[in-house]
Design an enzyme around this catalytic site. Structure first.
Site, short mmCIF file in Angstrom:
data_model
loop_
_atom_site.label_atom_id
_atom_site.label_comp_id
_atom_site.label_asym_id
_atom_site.label_seq_id
_atom_site.Cartn_x
_atom_site.Cartn_y
_atom_site.Cartn_z
N LYS A 116 22.01 -8.70 -9.33
CA LYS A 116 23.18 -8.76 -8.43
C LYS A 116 24.49 -8.61 -9.19
O LYS A 116 25.48 -8.13 -8.62
CB LYS A 116 23.18 -10.08 -7.65
CG LYS A 116 21.86 -10.39 -6.92
CD LYS A 116 21.46 -9.31 -5.95
CE LYS A 116 19.99 -9.40 -5.59
NZ LYS A 116 19.41 -8.16 -5.09
N GLU A 200 30.71 -16.52 -6.40
CA GLU A 200 31.49 -15.74 -5.43
C GLU A 200 32.27 -16.70 -4.54
O GLU A 200 31.83 -17.82 -4.31
CB GLU A 200 30.55 -14.94 -4.50
CG GLU A 200 29.95 -13.70 -5.09
CD GLU A 200 29.01 -13.00 -4.10
OE1 GLU A 200 28.90 -13.45 -2.94
OE2 GLU A 200 28.39 -12.03 -4.53
N HIS A 235 17.21 -18.02 5.98
CA HIS A 235 17.29 -16.71 5.33
C HIS A 235 16.19 -15.75 5.75
O HIS A 235 15.96 -14.73 5.11
CB HIS A 235 17.34 -16.85 3.80
CG HIS A 235 18.47 -17.73 3.35
ND1 HIS A 235 19.78 -17.42 3.63
CD2 HIS A 235 18.49 -18.92 2.70
CE1 HIS A 235 20.56 -18.39 3.14
NE2 HIS A 235 19.80 -19.31 2.60
N ARG A 292 14.45 -0.39 -0.44
CA ARG A 292 13.13 -0.23 0.19
C ARG A 292 13.31 0.02 1.69
O ARG A 292 14.42 -0.09 2.21
CB ARG A 292 12.33 -1.53 0.02
CG ARG A 292 13.07 -2.71 0.65
CD ARG A 292 12.24 -3.94 0.84
NE ARG A 292 12.93 -4.88 1.70
CZ ARG A 292 13.88 -5.72 1.32
NH1 ARG A 292 14.26 -5.75 0.04
NH2 ARG A 292 14.46 -6.52 2.18
C1 MV4 Z 1 27.02 -15.48 1.01
C2 MV4 Z 1 27.48 -16.23 2.10
C3 MV4 Z 1 28.82 -16.54 2.13
N1 MV4 Z 1 29.62 -16.15 1.13
N2 MV4 Z 1 27.87 -15.11 0.04
C4 MV4 Z 1 22.40 -15.62 2.14
C5 MV4 Z 1 21.28 -14.76 1.70
C6 MV4 Z 1 21.81 -13.88 0.63
N3 MV4 Z 1 21.40 -12.52 0.88
C7 MV4 Z 1 23.30 -14.04 0.68
N4 MV4 Z 1 23.59 -15.07 1.63
C8 MV4 Z 1 24.86 -15.47 1.84
N5 MV4 Z 1 25.75 -15.10 0.90
C9 MV4 Z 1 29.13 -15.45 0.11
N6 MV4 Z 1 29.97 -15.09 -0.88
C10 MV4 Z 1 26.59 -16.58 3.09
C11 MV4 Z 1 25.26 -16.22 2.96
C12 MV4 Z 1 24.40 -16.65 4.01
C13 MV4 Z 1 23.81 -15.73 4.87
C14 MV4 Z 1 23.98 -14.37 4.70
C15 MV4 Z 1 23.41 -13.47 5.53
C16 MV4 Z 1 22.63 -13.93 6.59
C17 MV4 Z 1 22.40 -15.27 6.77
C18 MV4 Z 1 22.99 -16.19 5.91
C19 MV4 Z 1 22.78 -17.55 6.11
C20 MV4 Z 1 23.37 -18.44 5.26
C21 MV4 Z 1 24.17 -18.00 4.21
#
Ligand code: MV4
Length: 511
Positions: A116, A200, A235, A292
């Site tokens: 990442k 982040e 998630h 993918r």
């Molecule tokens: C985040 C975020 C808020 N701010 N990054 C969750 C899974 C991973 N792919 C990244 N995720 C998140 N990253 C920042 N800088 C909130 C989440 C997140 C989230 C993202 C997408 C879909 C559902 C989620 C549920 C909780 C937190």
């Protein structure tokens, strides 16, 4: 052109890939573990080979065994599906080294996007907006604390090798830093074998919106528009739709162009997804790239009327893209529900076991990507998702109505499923309005539970009901055969409907 494809996967996605191969006149080869001898992908493929014991570590993740099998059967390509080896650089490299086409991007791209931190670097270079944060690994708690103060709370700690939420820690204030740093690192190490973490800015209640892209071997890249994926639980995505009800047409065009720029920056070849977080004020940020085919790819297919697996195979075969950006028009609305063998009343515990009866919905605009059948035993070893129910309609409102009707029609007995939970989501005002964010399921937990309580069929024993209706049908048939009763007699409405629900059915309460 590719002639014979080994599918290094199982379940609905293996079935999905085999279907496209058959249409294209490509020979399909299924692989199976001990737990999958009776699986549908094995029955549907042109050939099938045993690869090992039930645990995926001893079968679907056995790189050398899979390549050996592909070589032995004379296959010229491997499709990895999603999960398992789909984003494994060693597998992609070893396939190519063995002279087998890996249907996916180059190993180098998988590697660059799998980390990442290096993905963030590539995107910043390409001028793609990323969440404010750092592009290097954190070396100490002190550094973590310093960076937090610079960026400003709240922040989020993430594992460089992570994705999908593992190894993430939210930090709301200075006193959270030390524990978050320690636990994020140890979780990252145990989950990914790499304790590298970075920071982040935390975006509150973001929308998760992703763009599908396609790139060929000649540097051409197009995007296939967006999917709204904010309905997630721990998630795991539960419902996806396209187009997103949140973003505006202008923002959609801008994000599409950004997605193309992101893919071009890494010379992307194949089908991929650019994930964005979008905040309340419509700022969007690159989150991750998935290298993918994704579980939710069908909503894009239904909106646009194309076959993404076919496109993947054409690209892997060295064909240039046959679609221009201007050919891509979002003509319909599509929603996907993930049907899982799990107990929604018991913390979504997996509910594997013997499937007694199945009636899948169908009709105009209804698609079921499934792999289970009556008498099939869902193994305990793999993902509990048994099917994806996908609908399309001319508008979002019609798509919701079609999904509700299809979920009403969907019957699976013998195991517990989340079908009534999905139906409750389709009746939740926040969903019906659209514009929901990633906090949707938490915020609506009570509304969903209440809807389910009020709309469950009465407390009849499902097994008993179906036994009784089957017996009634049998008795009627025997009597007809014997001539005890005459030619078809008018039946009271629903008497022989094996799925008749005895409980009171309420009208739609969602709107
Ligand atoms: C985040 C975020 C808020 N701010 N990054 C969750 C899974 C991973 N792919 C990244 N995720 C998140 N990253 C920042 N800088 C909130 C989440 C997140 C989230 C993202 C997408 C879909 C559902 C989620 C549920 C909780 C937190």
């Amino acid at each position: 052109m590719v002639k014979k494809v080994v599918i290094a996967n199982r379940g609905e996605i293996a079935v999905r890939i085999i279907r496209s191969c058959r249409e294209m006149g490509i020979v399909s080869v299924a692989l199976f573990s001990d737990a999958d001898r009776m699986s549908k992908h094995v029955m549907l493929a042109d050939e099938a080979y045993y690869i090992g014991p039930a645990p995926s570590s001893e079968s679907y993740l056995k790189i050398d065994k899979i390549i050996e099998t592909a070589l032995a059967c004379g296959a010229d390509a491997v499709h990895p599906g999603y999960g398992f080896l789909s984003e494994n650089t060693e597998f992609a490299r070893k396939c190519e080294a063995a002279g087998i086409t890996f249907i996916g991007p180059r190993a180098e791209t998988i590697e660059r996007m799998g980390d990442k931190i290096s993905a963030r670097r590539s995107m910043i270079e390409a001028g793609v907006p990323v969440v404010p944060g750092i592009e290097r690994k954190l070396e100490s708690v002190e550094e973590a604390a310093r960076v937090c103060r610079e960026i400003g709370f709240p922040v989020i700690l993430k594992a460089a090798s992570g994705g999908g939420g593992k190894g993430m820690r939210l930090i709301r204030c200075e006193s959270d830093v030390e524990e978050a740093y320690t636990t994020a690192r140890s979780e990252a190490l145990s989950s990914f074998g790499d304790e590298t973490v970075y920071i982040e800015k935390y975006i509150e209640e973001p929308h998760h919106i992703e763009f599908q892209i396609l790139g060929d071997k000649y540097g051409n890249v197009i995007h296939l528009y967006d999917r709204e994926c904010s309905i997630q639980r721990r998630h795991q995505k539960v419902v996806e739709e396209s187009p997103s009800p949140f973003i505006t047409p202008e923002l959609r065009q801008k994000m599409g162009q950004t997605a193309v720029a992101a893919a071009k920056a890494v010379d992307y070849v194949g089908a991929g997804t650019i994930e964005f977080l979008v905040d309340k004020d419509y700022n969007y940020y690159f989150l991750e790239m998935n290298t993918r085919l994704q579980v939710e790819h069908p909503v894009t297919e239904e909106v646009l009327g194309l076959d993404l697996v076919k496109e993947q195979i054409y690209i892997a075969s060295g064909e240039p893209l046959h679609l221009k950006q201007s050919d891509i028009v979002q003509r319909r609305h599509s929603i996907e529900c993930r049907v899982c063998a799990e107990d929604a009343d018991n913390n979504f515990m997996p509910s594997p076991g013997l499937i007694n009866q199945v009636t899948e919905p169908n009709g105009l605009g209804v698609r079921v990507d499934s792999y289970v059948y009556e008498g099939y035993e869902i193994p305990i070893y793999y993902d509990p998702m048994v099917a994806k129910l996908i609908v399309w309609a001319t508008t979002r409102e019609y798509a919701i109505e079609r999904m509700r009707a299809a979920l009403d029609e969907y019957k699976i007995t013998g195991i517990k499923t989340n079908i009534s939970y999905l139906n409750a989501i389709m009746h939740t005002p926040d969903f019906v309005r659209g514009g929901y964010d990633t906090a949707f399921l938490e915020k609506n937990d009570e509304i969903i539970s209440r809807y389910r309580k009020e709309n469950q069929p009465g407390d009849t024993d499902e097994g008993l009901v179906e036994d009784m209706t089957m017996i009634a049908a049998l008795v009627n048939w025997v009597m007809l055969e014997e001539g005890t009763i005459g030619t078809p007699i008018p039946q009271p409405t629903g008497t022989l409907n094996r799925w008749r629900e005895f409980g009171k059915r309420k009208g739609m309460t969602g709107i």
